[in-house]
Write a protein that holds these residues in place. Structure first.
Motif, PDB file in Angstrom:
ATOM      1  N   GLU A  69       0.812  -1.220   0.000  1.00  0.00           N
ATOM      2  CA  GLU A  69       0.000   0.000   0.000  1.00  0.00           C
ATOM      3  C   GLU A  69       0.838   1.258   0.000  1.00  0.00           C
ATOM      4  O   GLU A  69       0.526   2.226  -0.696  1.00  0.00           O
ATOM      5  N   GLU A  70       1.906   1.270   0.770  1.00  0.00           N
ATOM      6  CA  GLU A  70       2.660   2.507   0.961  1.00  0.00           C
ATOM      7  C   GLU A  70       3.816   2.667  -0.016  1.00  0.00           C
ATOM      8  O   GLU A  70       4.585   3.615   0.095  1.00  0.00           O
ATOM      9  N   ASN A  71       3.940   1.777  -0.984  1.00  0.00           N
ATOM     10  CA  ASN A  71       4.975   1.895  -2.023  1.00  0.00           C
ATOM     11  C   ASN A  71       4.263   2.025  -3.368  1.00  0.00           C
ATOM     12  O   ASN A  71       3.943   1.026  -4.017  1.00  0.00           O
ATOM     13  N   ALA A  72       3.996   3.263  -3.769  1.00  0.00           N
ATOM     14  CA  ALA A  72       3.226   3.494  -4.991  1.00  0.00           C
ATOM     15  C   ALA A  72       3.906   2.901  -6.218  1.00  0.00           C
ATOM     16  O   ALA A  72       3.229   2.423  -7.143  1.00  0.00           O
ATOM     17  N   ALA A  73       5.236   2.914  -6.240  1.00  0.00           N
ATOM     18  CA  ALA A  73       5.957   2.386  -7.405  1.00  0.00           C
ATOM     19  C   ALA A  73       5.714   0.888  -7.589  1.00  0.00           C
ATOM     20  O   ALA A  73       5.782   0.376  -8.707  1.00  0.00           O
ATOM     21  N   ASP A 252      -4.238   2.962 -12.191  1.00  0.00           N
ATOM     22  CA  ASP A 252      -3.229   3.740 -11.472  1.00  0.00           C
ATOM     23  C   ASP A 252      -3.264   3.480  -9.970  1.00  0.00           C
ATOM     24  O   ASP A 252      -2.211   3.368  -9.333  1.00  0.00           O
ATOM     25  N   THR A 253      -4.460   3.389  -9.406  1.00  0.00           N
ATOM     26  CA  THR A 253      -4.589   3.259  -7.954  1.00  0.00           C
ATOM     27  C   THR A 253      -4.914   1.845  -7.497  1.00  0.00           C
ATOM     28  O   THR A 253      -4.850   1.556  -6.309  1.00  0.00           O
ATOM     29  N   LEU A 254      -5.303   0.964  -8.432  1.00  0.00           N
ATOM     30  CA  LEU A 254      -5.747  -0.407  -8.132  1.00  0.00           C
ATOM     31  C   LEU A 254      -6.980  -0.410  -7.223  1.00  0.00           C
ATOM     32  O   LEU A 254      -7.161  -1.285  -6.385  1.00  0.00           O
ATOM     33  N   THR A 255      -7.831   0.611  -7.438  1.00  0.00           N
ATOM     34  CA  THR A 255      -9.101   0.704  -6.728  1.00  0.00           C
ATOM     35  C   THR A 255     -10.153  -0.131  -7.440  1.00  0.00           C
ATOM     36  O   THR A 255     -10.277  -0.079  -8.664  1.00  0.00           O
TER      37      THR A 255
END
Length: 283
Positions: A69-73, A252-255
């Protein structure tokens, strides 16, 4: 599903529990809170556990992808990794953690060919680990005890009250309408997506409703792997199965683009039509 050895299972269990127990230690001190977006928060603890979990899984499974979650790359691996992906949510229910409430969890899930195949949910405050999947079975482990089979339990539908888990935002928007169409519904509120799903698996709730389309892949893969292994239905308001491929997610967000319902068939089948009408009345 790629088979996990007993040693690998034990190593994942230790990793998840160690991170959860570390969250308790860090919570006892001071930590910083940052706002990632509207009503979306992260702490120093999220980031520390995120790195620990991702690093541990990479060491265990160097050929696999790890999305945290906290590693956007790391999200790029969703489209680049053809094999197994590990999804990491270091603190599911961060707001509960921030406010000293107990219903947060550490979660890991395995995704293979667009299918959640295994999941881990650990509730640090309760020192309770749940894990399993489609070819693993379901297990619970309390404290330092041995893992024991987790027996899915259907809810009691004979009374005049029906326990329905829902988020506060969904309750504010849809709650009155849902209660008009399903008057026996009694709403329950706890923080973690994973712990809500486990309430349904264990028969303490008949249904979990998530409607606002903000939940991400790392929130869902682990818990819904457990739900599917338990025989629960995981679908949207049209009754379509929840998707885990590129067509079902924001790239982009995997939402997730679908609302999510999790329930036993005996609960969901009669409740879906009035729930559809309730949502339609608002939207």
């Amino acid at each position: 599903m790629q088979k996990l050895s007993d040693d690998q299972l034990a190593a994942i269990n230790r990793l998840v529990v160690d991170c959860g127990r570390r969250s308790l230690d860090l919570a006892a001190g001071s930590f910083k809170v940052y706002e990632k977006g509207l009503d979306d928060y992260v702490t120093d603890v999220d980031r520390a556990l995120d790195a620990q979990l991702a690093g541990g899984l990479t060491a265990l499974f160097p050929a696999d992808g790890v999305i945290s979650e906290e590693n956007a790359a790391s999200r790029r691996q969703f489209s680049q990794q053809a094999g197994r992906l590990w999804l990491v949510d270091p603190l599911d229910g961060t707001e509960d953690f921030i406010h000293g409430k107990p219903h947060y969890s550490v979660m890991v899930g395995a995704l293979e060919q667009g299918r959640p195949t295994a999941g881990w949910v650990y509730a640090p405050v309760f020192d309770q680990l749940y894990f399993g999947g489609e070819e693993l079975g379901l297990f619970g482990q309390a404290g330092a005890g041995d893992a024991v089979p987790l027996v899915p339990t259907q809810p009691d539908l004979t009374g005049d009250r029906l326990s329905v888990l829902i988020g506060t935002k969904d309750a504010h928007r849809y709650g009155e309408s849902i209660l008009r169409h399903i008057p026996q519904a009694q709403f329950g509120f706890i923080g973690s997506f994973g712990l809500k799903v486990l309430e349904v698996i264990q028969g303490r709730a008949a249904l979990y409703i998530y409607l606002n389309r903000r939940v991400k892949l790392w929130d869902t893969v682990g818990p819904l792997a457990l739900a599917r292994a338990a025989g629960l239905v995981c679908c949207d308001l049209d009754g379509k199965p929840i998707g885990f491929d590129a067509a079902a997610l924001d790239p982009d967000t995997l939402t997730h683009q679908q609302p999510i319902l999790v329930g036993w068939p005996t609960s969901l089948d009669p409740l879906l039509p009035p729930l559809q009408r309730a949502i339609a009345d608002v939207d």
